[in-house]
Each structure stands twice: as structure tokens, then as C-alpha cells.
Design a protein around this motif. Structure first.
Motif, PDB file in Angstrom:
ATOM      1  N   ALA A  55       0.833  -1.204   0.000  1.00 50.03           N
ATOM      2  CA  ALA A  55       0.000   0.000   0.000  1.00 50.03           C
ATOM      3  C   ALA A  55       0.866   1.251   0.000  1.00 50.03           C
ATOM      4  O   ALA A  55       0.548   2.240  -0.676  1.00 50.03           O
ATOM      5  CB  ALA A  55      -0.929  -0.012   1.211  1.00 50.03           C
ATOM      6  N   LEU A  56       1.972   1.232   0.749  1.00 40.68           N
ATOM      7  CA  LEU A  56       2.867   2.387   0.775  1.00 40.68           C
ATOM      8  C   LEU A  56       3.485   2.638  -0.594  1.00 40.68           C
ATOM      9  O   LEU A  56       3.547   3.784  -1.063  1.00 40.68           O
ATOM     10  CB  LEU A  56       3.957   2.160   1.822  1.00 40.68           C
ATOM     11  N   ALA A  57       3.927   1.556  -1.247  1.00 42.54           N
ATOM     12  CA  ALA A  57       4.497   1.701  -2.596  1.00 42.54           C
ATOM     13  C   ALA A  57       3.441   2.213  -3.573  1.00 42.54           C
ATOM     14  O   ALA A  57       3.734   3.054  -4.440  1.00 42.54           O
ATOM     15  CB  ALA A  57       5.064   0.368  -3.072  1.00 42.54           C
ATOM     16  N   SER A  58       2.203   1.726  -3.451  1.00 40.98           N
ATOM     17  CA  SER A  58       1.123   2.189  -4.335  1.00 40.98           C
ATOM     18  C   SER A  58       0.825   3.657  -4.098  1.00 40.98           C
ATOM     19  O   SER A  58       0.576   4.415  -5.050  1.00 40.98           O
ATOM     20  CB  SER A  58      -0.141   1.352  -4.098  1.00 40.98           C
ATOM     21  N   GLY A  59       0.842   4.087  -2.836  1.00 40.42           N
ATOM     22  CA  GLY A  59       0.600   5.497  -2.542  1.00 40.42           C
ATOM     23  C   GLY A  59       1.672   6.392  -3.130  1.00 40.42           C
ATOM     24  O   GLY A  59       1.374   7.457  -3.674  1.00 40.42           O
ATOM     25  N   ILE A 312     -13.003   5.290   3.340  1.00 41.17           N
ATOM     26  CA  ILE A 312     -11.734   5.270   2.614  1.00 41.17           C
ATOM     27  C   ILE A 312     -11.719   4.141   1.604  1.00 41.17           C
ATOM     28  O   ILE A 312     -11.314   4.313   0.441  1.00 41.17           O
ATOM     29  CB  ILE A 312     -10.564   5.137   3.601  1.00 41.17           C
ATOM     30  N   ALA A 313     -12.169   2.955   2.028  1.00 41.58           N
ATOM     31  CA  ALA A 313     -12.211   1.820   1.107  1.00 41.58           C
ATOM     32  C   ALA A 313     -13.146   2.098  -0.062  1.00 41.58           C
ATOM     33  O   ALA A 313     -12.851   1.762  -1.213  1.00 41.58           O
ATOM     34  CB  ALA A 313     -12.642   0.566   1.856  1.00 41.58           C
ATOM     35  N   THR A 314     -14.273   2.732   0.223  1.00 41.21           N
ATOM     36  CA  THR A 314     -15.229   3.055  -0.842  1.00 41.21           C
ATOM     37  C   THR A 314     -14.628   4.041  -1.840  1.00 41.21           C
ATOM     38  O   THR A 314     -14.799   3.902  -3.059  1.00 41.21           O
ATOM     39  CB  THR A 314     -16.518   3.635  -0.241  1.00 41.21           C
ATOM     40  N   LEU A 374      -4.891  -1.013 -10.069  1.00 44.25           N
ATOM     41  CA  LEU A 374      -4.261  -1.879  -9.071  1.00 44.25           C
ATOM     42  C   LEU A 374      -3.703  -1.065  -7.906  1.00 44.25           C
ATOM     43  O   LEU A 374      -3.841  -1.451  -6.741  1.00 44.25           O
ATOM     44  CB  LEU A 374      -3.146  -2.698  -9.729  1.00 44.25           C
ATOM     45  N   ALA A 375      -3.072   0.070  -8.215  1.00 43.32           N
ATOM     46  CA  ALA A 375      -2.485   0.895  -7.160  1.00 43.32           C
ATOM     47  C   ALA A 375      -3.558   1.429  -6.218  1.00 43.32           C
ATOM     48  O   ALA A 375      -3.367   1.451  -4.995  1.00 43.32           O
ATOM     49  CB  ALA A 375      -1.694   2.046  -7.781  1.00 43.32           C
ATOM     50  N   PHE A 376      -4.689   1.862  -6.760  1.00 45.71           N
ATOM     51  CA  PHE A 376      -5.768   2.358  -5.910  1.00 45.71           C
ATOM     52  C   PHE A 376      -6.324   1.241  -5.026  1.00 45.71           C
ATOM     53  O   PHE A 376      -6.655   1.471  -3.852  1.00 45.71           O
ATOM     54  CB  PHE A 376      -6.881   2.969  -6.759  1.00 45.71           C
ATOM     55  N   ASN A 377      -6.443   0.042  -5.557  1.00 45.72           N
ATOM     56  CA  ASN A 377      -6.956  -1.069  -4.758  1.00 45.72           C
ATOM     57  C   ASN A 377      -5.998  -1.424  -3.620  1.00 45.72           C
ATOM     58  O   ASN A 377      -6.424  -1.639  -2.481  1.00 45.72           O
ATOM     59  CB  ASN A 377      -7.186  -2.291  -5.651  1.00 45.72           C
ATOM     60  N   PHE A 378      -4.692  -1.493  -3.912  1.00 46.94           N
ATOM     61  CA  PHE A 378      -3.722  -1.786  -2.859  1.00 46.94           C
ATOM     62  C   PHE A 378      -3.682  -0.658  -1.826  1.00 46.94           C
ATOM     63  O   PHE A 378      -3.590  -0.914  -0.617  1.00 46.94           O
ATOM     64  CB  PHE A 378      -2.334  -1.994  -3.459  1.00 46.94           C
ATOM     65  N   LEU A 379      -3.740   0.588  -2.300  1.00 43.02           N
ATOM     66  CA  LEU A 379      -3.745   1.721  -1.381  1.00 43.02           C
ATOM     67  C   LEU A 379      -4.979   1.687  -0.489  1.00 43.02           C
ATOM     68  O   LEU A 379      -4.896   1.963   0.719  1.00 43.02           O
ATOM     69  CB  LEU A 379      -3.696   3.024  -2.170  1.00 43.02           C
ATOM     70  N   GLY A 380      -6.115   1.340  -1.061  1.00 43.97           N
ATOM     71  CA  GLY A 380      -7.343   1.253  -0.272  1.00 43.97           C
ATOM     72  C   GLY A 380      -7.273   0.198   0.808  1.00 43.97           C
ATOM     73  O   GLY A 380      -7.749   0.405   1.931  1.00 43.97           O
ATOM     74  N   LEU A 383      -5.061   1.713   3.627  1.00 46.39           N
ATOM     75  CA  LEU A 383      -5.734   2.781   4.360  1.00 46.39           C
ATOM     76  C   LEU A 383      -6.887   2.251   5.192  1.00 46.39           C
ATOM     77  O   LEU A 383      -7.121   2.714   6.314  1.00 46.39           O
ATOM     78  CB  LEU A 383      -6.238   3.844   3.380  1.00 46.39           C
ATOM     79  N   ARG A 384      -7.609   1.279   4.662  1.00 49.09           N
ATOM     80  CA  ARG A 384      -8.721   0.694   5.422  1.00 49.09           C
ATOM     81  C   ARG A 384      -8.217   0.019   6.687  1.00 49.09           C
ATOM     82  O   ARG A 384      -8.789   0.191   7.766  1.00 49.09           O
ATOM     83  CB  ARG A 384      -9.460  -0.314   4.542  1.00 49.09           C
ATOM     84  N   ASP A 385      -7.148  -0.752   6.560  1.00 48.99           N
ATOM     85  CA  ASP A 385      -6.595  -1.424   7.737  1.00 48.99           C
ATOM     86  C   ASP A 385      -6.023  -0.424   8.740  1.00 48.99           C
ATOM     87  O   ASP A 385      -6.146  -0.604   9.948  1.00 48.99           O
ATOM     88  CB  ASP A 385      -5.495  -2.411   7.326  1.00 48.99           C
ATOM     89  N   ALA A 386      -5.408   0.643   8.221  1.00 49.83           N
ATOM     90  CA  ALA A 386      -4.828   1.649   9.125  1.00 49.83           C
ATOM     91  C   ALA A 386      -5.892   2.429   9.868  1.00 49.83           C
ATOM     92  O   ALA A 386      -5.692   2.821  11.030  1.00 49.83           O
ATOM     93  CB  ALA A 386      -3.938   2.594   8.340  1.00 49.83           C
TER      94      ALA A 386
END
Length: 391
Positions: A55-59, A312-314, A374-380, A383-386
């Protein structure tokens, strides 16, 4: 029995003033534990997010990508509409560093074009004797930066009098790489503007329906059911098709953005409603009401932050869906129209199977679409877990 430690993110002064706080136990904690318990909620979220490496790399990737749209003219080797009529449908050129075992630096070979009389196709061959070095921070095609400042400075340029088509050219001899860079500005921003409209509608309408209930809630649910029962793509196509062809490209852009935002709020509104139906019975909501807080304040300051991880996930799911929606509409010829350029507009060059078979590099605009989604999905996910208080 030891007294419980303060929960993370809580002000330590609150616990110092109570009998439940044991100063000796707090002093016995390590520096890392003390730092953890004194951290704010935002710091805790950041620490949890950093542990999600993907997620960090995607962000970081998305942040860099959105930064590039600010300087698209500078990054693109050619102008948006620059045509190289001698190199129509030229395949991608390979960047080389060595010539006959000798280091030369980044360069491309010059090309010769011949016409195959049997198939009437252009055939391009490399000329190993024509070494064309790639220039950096150079003068090239003139442009108006953001339509305001005249300039001709580019990050990379072909050799003087040469050519450099790293991703090939299209049917008009326009550089595909340059057009992808320009198209990112439209395709990436249409998702942000669309999600802003969707979030405002979804949170306001869903929040009021869930908090107040009654007749308004009933009407909102029926409208949502009607909208969700309609197929998305045909509905987008119908609304996009009714826009007059006489409208300017910029009005078409905002029209498509508003359509995508208006049709995407229903799922978020239903989720917000269901959350608020359960949270409105909590004691802290009653306390806020007794203190005279208004409904918008209770919803915005007390209820919505309680399920921020879901929002955030949405958002991270909705942004790529809007990018795909614009790409699909433009690909079908019902979305944005030239001279505006987006990734969907670029993919219209590859609508024919024969074109894809002969000129597969015209599908390159599909690559950034896939990477961004893909990057938005990994970032989501990160962020959702955080933001989830239970993790």
C-alpha cells in the motif's frame, strides 16, 4: 494488581488526574511503549499504514503520477498534436547505450521506411550507422504551459533533425508516449472530481436518511433502488449521448464528470444510512443532542468519523471505477471528444482487430489504466486497515 495503561492516543493528563493511573507503571515502560501510548490517532494510523509495504508503494506511485500531470507539457517529448507524417504507425524504438561494444550513452538508431507493395504496409528498419543521441532538458516543440506561459523546454527530446518514438506512433504519426502523458491529466482528474461529487451526495443524503428516518428515508431508498436496478454502462451511454455535439470539449469534460459522480453515490449513501441507523442510538449521540448540537454537526463530527475506514475503502474503489467509466465511454465514442485527450480517447485507435494485429503498440494506453486501478486497490486496503480501530 497493576492499573491498566491508558489507551493509545488518549491524553496522559486525563489519567494522571485519576486514581487508576499508576505513575510507577508508566515510568517502567520502555521508550517505545511510552511513544506508542502518547501517540495521536493520526500517528497510529500512519505507523500501521507504513507496515503495509504494498500500500505504501502504491501510494508513492500514485502521488508521483498525480504530480506528473502538473508538468505534462515538460515531460512529453513531443507536443500533443505534433504529427510526423514520415513515420506513420512507426513501431516503438529501443533505447540503447552501447554501439559495437562502445558506450555511447542513451540513443536510438535512425530509421528507414519502405512501402511493401504486396500488403501496402509501411516497413521500418533500423539504420545502425545513424546514431541519434537522446537529449535532456532540451528545446523542442513549443507549447503553452497550462495555457498561460509560452515555452519549448522538455525533459527529453530526440536528436536535432532526428526522431524518437519510444512507444511508437499512431495513424497520424503522433507520438504515443507523449499522448499518454497528456491523457493522464484528464483520466486521473476525472476520478477525483467525480468522487468528490459522489461523496458529498452519498454522505449528505445517506446521513440524513439514516439519522432522521421516516418518509425521507423511504423516498431515498426507493430512488436508490431504481438507480441501482439500471445497468451502469447503458445508463452512462444514454446520458452521455444526450449531450449536444455543439458543446465545447471542456463542457463535455465536466458533463461526463458530473454524470459519473451523480450515478455513483447510491452505494455509499446506502452504506452510510445503515451505519447511522445503528450509531444514532448510542449514548454519545443522545448527549450531543441534549447539549443542543445540530443534526449536521452530529453526523459530521460524531457519526461519520466512526466508520472512516469504510469511507476510505469506498473512495479507493470508486475512483478507479470512474476512470474505467470514462475510458469505456470514450472508447465507445460517447465520452470525451477530441481535441481533449484521455486514455480512453487513445484506445479508440485500437478498436479494430486488424489494427491491433498490425500495430499492437496502440494498446499501450491500457497499461497505465491497469497500473492505476491496481495501485488504488492496494492503497485502499492499506488505508482501510490503518483506519480500522479494531486492528
Amino acid at each position: 494488581m497493576n492499573a491498566p495503561l491508558p489507551r493509545p492516543g488518549a491524553p496522559l493528563e486525563h489519567y494522571v488526574s485519576t486514581a487508576a493511573f499508576d505513575p510507577e507503571q508508566f515510568e517502567a515502560m520502555s521508550a517505545g511503549q511510552a511513544r506508542y501510548y502518547k501517540a495521536s490517532q493520526k500517528q497510529l494510523m500512519w505507523w500501521k499504514f507504513k507496515r503495509h509495504k504494498l500500500a505504501l508503494a502504491s501510494g508513492i506511485f500514485l502521488l508521483l503520477l498525480y504530480c506528473t500531470i502538473l508538468i505534462s507539457e515538460f515531460l512529453a517529448p513531443y507536443g500533443l498534436h505534433t504529427r510526423n507524417v514520415d513515420f506513420i504507425h512507426s513501431p516503438p524504438q529501443r533505447v540503447r547505450f552501447f554501439n559495437n561494444g562502445e558506450f555511447v550513452g542513451p540513443f536510438v538508431y535512425g530509421r528507414k521506411m519502405t512501402l511493401d507493395l504486396a500488403t501496402l504496409r509501411r516497413v521500418y528498419t533500423n539504420n545502425a550507422q545513424d546514431i541519434q543521441p537522446i537529449r535532456f532538458f532540451c528545446r523542442g516543440d513549443a507549447y503553452r504551459f497550462w495555457g498561460l506561459v509560452d515555452s519549448d523546454l522538455h525533459l527529453i527530446c530526440p536528436a536535432v533533425g532526428g526522431q524518437m518514438f519510444l512507444l511508437g506512433t499512431d495513424r497520424l504519426g503522433r507520438d504515443v508516449l507523449s499522448r499518454i502523458i497528456y491523457g493522464a491529466r484528464i483520466s486521473l482528474t476525472i476520478g477525483l472530481i467525480g468522487i468528490a461529487i459522489s461523496f458529498v451526495l452519498g454522505i449528505v443524503i445517506g446521513g440524513l436518511a439514516g439519522y432522521h428516518g421516516g418518509l425521507f428515508d423511504l423516498l431515498v431508498q426507493r430512488v436508490i433502488e431504481v438507480l441501482q436496478s439500471l445497468p451502469s454502462l447503458p445508463l452512462w451511454m444514454a446520458l452521455a449521448a444526450i449531450m449536444p455535439v455543439t458543446w465545447s470539449p471542456i463542457i463535455i469534460y465536466f458533463g461526463i464528470t458530473i454524470i459519473l459522480g451523480i450515478l455513483d453515490w447510491t452505494g455509499l449513501a446506502r452504506a452510510v444510512r445503515s451505519k447511522l441507523l445503528s450509531l444514532r442510538e448510542e449514548d454519545y449521540v443522545l448527549a450531543a443532542q441534549l447539549m443542543g448540537a445540530s443534526s449536521p454537526r452530529i453526523i459530521g463530527r460524531h457519526l461519520v468519523p466512526g466508520f472512516m475506514s469504510h469511507l476510505i475503502a469506498t473512495a479507493t474503489i470508486s475512483i478507479p471505477s470512474m476512470i474505467l467509466g470514462e475510458t469505456a465511454l470514450s472508447f465507445l465514442g460517447l465520452g470525451l471528444r477530441p481535441p481533449i485527450t484521455s486514455w480512453g480517447i487513445l484506445l479508440t485507435e485500437a478498436r479494430s482487430v486488424s489494427v491491433i494485429a498490425f500495430y499492437p503498440w496502440l494498446l499501450f494506453p491500457m497499461v497505465p489504466v491497469i497500473l492505476v486501478i491496481l495501485a488504488f486497490n492496494f492503497l485502499g486496503d492499506g488505508l482501510r486497515d490503518a483506519a480500522d480501530p479494531y486492528k
